[in-house]
Design an enzyme around this catalytic site. Structure first.
Site, mmCIF file in Angstrom:
data_model
loop_
_atom_site.group_PDB
_atom_site.id
_atom_site.type_symbol
_atom_site.label_atom_id
_atom_site.label_comp_id
_atom_site.label_asym_id
_atom_site.label_seq_id
_atom_site.Cartn_x
_atom_site.Cartn_y
_atom_site.Cartn_z
ATOM 1 N N HIS A 28 0.767 -1.244 0.145
ATOM 2 C CA HIS A 28 -0.127 0.074 -0.153
ATOM 3 C C HIS A 28 0.842 1.163 0.100
ATOM 4 O O HIS A 28 1.832 1.209 0.818
ATOM 5 C CB HIS A 28 -1.075 0.047 1.436
ATOM 6 C CG HIS A 28 -2.143 -0.982 1.051
ATOM 7 N ND1 HIS A 28 -3.193 -0.653 1.947
ATOM 8 C CD2 HIS A 28 -2.515 -1.821 0.065
ATOM 9 C CE1 HIS A 28 -4.192 -1.573 1.446
ATOM 10 N NE2 HIS A 28 -3.506 -2.445 0.328
ATOM 11 N N TYR A 74 -9.221 5.131 8.545
ATOM 12 C CA TYR A 74 -9.238 5.259 9.854
ATOM 13 C C TYR A 74 -10.313 6.240 10.097
ATOM 14 O O TYR A 74 -9.902 7.499 9.691
ATOM 15 C CB TYR A 74 -7.991 5.459 10.391
ATOM 16 C CG TYR A 74 -6.892 4.576 10.642
ATOM 17 C CD1 TYR A 74 -6.137 3.997 9.381
ATOM 18 C CD2 TYR A 74 -6.823 3.682 11.717
ATOM 19 C CE1 TYR A 74 -5.038 3.208 9.486
ATOM 20 C CE2 TYR A 74 -5.594 2.777 11.684
ATOM 21 C CZ TYR A 74 -4.909 2.462 10.506
ATOM 22 O OH TYR A 74 -3.949 1.491 10.541
ATOM 23 N N PRO A 122 -3.893 -0.828 19.054
ATOM 24 C CA PRO A 122 -3.896 -1.337 17.668
ATOM 25 C C PRO A 122 -3.718 -0.241 16.524
ATOM 26 O O PRO A 122 -3.666 -0.310 15.203
ATOM 27 C CB PRO A 122 -4.828 -2.503 17.435
ATOM 28 C CG PRO A 122 -5.906 -1.967 18.481
ATOM 29 C CD PRO A 122 -5.239 -1.454 19.484
ATOM 30 N N LYS A 125 1.212 -1.166 15.309
ATOM 31 C CA LYS A 125 2.623 -1.143 15.578
ATOM 32 C C LYS A 125 3.088 -2.360 16.214
ATOM 33 O O LYS A 125 4.235 -2.843 16.495
ATOM 34 C CB LYS A 125 3.023 0.064 16.451
ATOM 35 C CG LYS A 125 2.988 1.239 15.758
ATOM 36 C CD LYS A 125 4.316 1.490 14.839
ATOM 37 C CE LYS A 125 4.269 2.298 13.669
ATOM 38 N NZ LYS A 125 3.959 1.701 12.346
ATOM 39 N N TYR A 165 3.988 6.002 10.703
ATOM 40 C CA TYR A 165 3.225 4.708 10.173
ATOM 41 C C TYR A 165 3.837 3.704 9.208
ATOM 42 O O TYR A 165 3.918 2.606 9.531
ATOM 43 C CB TYR A 165 2.321 5.067 9.151
ATOM 44 C CG TYR A 165 1.135 4.431 9.205
ATOM 45 C CD1 TYR A 165 0.007 3.942 10.126
ATOM 46 C CD2 TYR A 165 0.864 3.481 7.826
ATOM 47 C CE1 TYR A 165 -0.946 3.113 9.819
ATOM 48 C CE2 TYR A 165 -0.109 2.718 7.859
ATOM 49 C CZ TYR A 165 -1.002 2.200 8.683
ATOM 50 O OH TYR A 165 -2.029 1.468 8.473
#
Ligand code: RFL
Ligand code: PHB
Length: 389
Positions: free
Chosen positions: A72, A200, A292, A296, A384
């Site tokens: 991604h 998200y 979550p 990570k 990220y």
């Protein structure tokens, strides 16, 4: 039985560590409480950092991951009205890999026999002994008999509830903890994802996440109060709630299907210091937990064992005791930064019971700032994709 390194727990941390040490020719035994099927039945992480995929490649075990995983280039934050794309590839030059923890674990388990990595499953009552001396050992019960493994080092890769961390006297260690007043209810279903990248979402009704395992298997989560039960959420109610929280754009493309798995996980931030006591070394969830939200947990387990395998190899190759002594502070420096990112993203994206109208406006202002600032997006993107080892 005698070995150089005994590893408690055959989750991702233990398996990766075992393979890394075997690849350097060390003698390793893993002792796991559960059965192989039980280990593979746990639906957990979905997003791998480059540091984690690099480890799989280094072991020569990345072929299926590259064939079936989904690289991604970005993900989205949603604020109830719009999608804010974080273009991680453009901002950092890196991608993340969507490949389930179950699949990664399966690959590591399948390669164990051919690499001489011994895994003892269904081991009950695992106990650690003499970790402060030079001759630690493990005891456990298997097939009705008591057994013992003598070793040079014990690596505690037995997750948050395992016995390894408990073997460190309270006077020596400090636990730092934050428990959140909600959990994540997850659903896994064989339907196409609503979007080709993760979303998200911070909705006034609470957080939601649209994730996936493949082009035909989706993973979704919503934030729920801690006293909620899975039975309170029949599939249709959960799909309806996801459609509201993820927003109209995602909802329009959201396919519904029966749940293959549905479960609630509590959220926690937790760090135990130090990660070494004598000849006991902790790695992964046994030493730290992140909520979550930042994806990570598994990736931290992987970076821990990258450091730990280096330290143990230095000990056996060059008799370098400093590397083992320095493991904890090296690992913790990266752990705390991932804790910070996960905590910050959790605060930004969830509805907290004591939040007032001002707090909500702050979250929305934060998201609006992120939408308009390349600097803010870069900071999120570099965390990220994973900070360097
Ligand atoms: P694990 O996976 O808990 O494995 C520990 C192993 O130790 C065994 N064990 C024992 N063995 C012997 N004797 C005993 N007494 C034992 N007690 C326990 C257990 O049976 C088990 O096999 O820890 P490890 O290896 O440190 O791996 C950590 C990861 O599993 C965890 O951090 C991630 O799943 C967290 N996580 C995520 N991480 C990511 O990097 N990206 C994600 O997208 C992501 N999503 C998630 C997640 C965790 C979640 N849940 C359910 C907590 C999503 C969810 C919902
Ligand atoms: C998942 O797909 O399970 C997943 C993805 C991203 C997260 C957490 C979980 O941040």
């Amino acid at each position: 039985m005698k070995t150089q390194v005994a590893i408690v727990g055959a989750g991702p941390a233990g398996l990766l560590l075992g393979h890394l040490l075997r690849a350097e020719g060390l003698d390793v035994v893993l002792v796991e409480r559960a059965s192989p099927d039980y280990v593979l039945g746990r639906i957990r992480a979905g997003v791998l950092e480059r540091t984690t995929t690099d480890l799989m490649d280094r072991l020569g075990l990345g072929a299926r991951m590259h064939a079936e995983g989904l690289p991604h280039d970005g993900f989205h934050l949603a604020d109830g009205e719009r999608l804010i794309r974080i273009d991680i590839a453009a901002l950092t030059g890196r991608q993340v890999m969507v490949y389930g923890q179950t699949e990664l674990t399966r690959d590591l388990m399948a390669a164990a026999p051919e690499r001489g990595l011994e895994i003892l499953y269904d081991a009950a009552d695992v106990a650690l002994h003499d970790v402060e001396g030079d001759a630690p050992y493990l005891t456990y019960r298997k097939d009705g008999s008591d057994r013992r493994i003598d070793c040079d080092f014990i690596c505690g890769c037995d997750g948050y509830h395992g016995p390894s961390r408990q073997a460190i006297p309270p006077s020596v260690g400090t636990a730092f903890e934050k428990v959140y007043p909600f959990g994540w209810l997850g659903i896994l279903a064989d339907v196409a994802p609503c979007n080709h990248e993760l979303i998200y979402a911070n909705h006034a009704r609470g957080f939601a996440l649209a994730s996936m395992r493949s082009e035909t298997r989706s993973r979704y989560y919503i934030q729920v109060p801690l006293d909620e039960k899975v039975e309170d959420w029949p599939d249709e109610r959960l799909w309806d709630e996801l459609a509201v929280r993820l927003g109209p754009e995602a909802a329009a493309h959201m396919a519904r299907g029966p749940a293959l798995e549905k479960s609630i996980a509590p959220l926690r931030s937790f760090v135990f210091e130090p990660m070494r006591h004598g000849r006991l070394l902790l790695a992964g969830d046994s030493a730290h937990i992140v909520p979550p939200t930042g994806a990570k947990g598994l990736n931290l387990a992987a970076s821990d064992v990258a450091y730990l395998s280096e330290a143990l190899v230095a000990y056996y190759r060059r008799n370098d005791r400093d590397a083992v002594a320095g493991y904890s502070s090296r690992a913790l420096a990266r752990v705390w930064k991932a804790e910070r990112f996960s905590w910050q993203l959790t605060r930004l994206m969830h509805r907290f019971p004591d939040n007032d109208a001002f707090d909500r406006r702050m979250q929305l202002a934060d998201l609006d700032y992120i939408a308009s600032s390349t600097a803010a997006q870069t900071s999120i993107a570099e965390n990220y994709v994973g900070l360097p080892l």
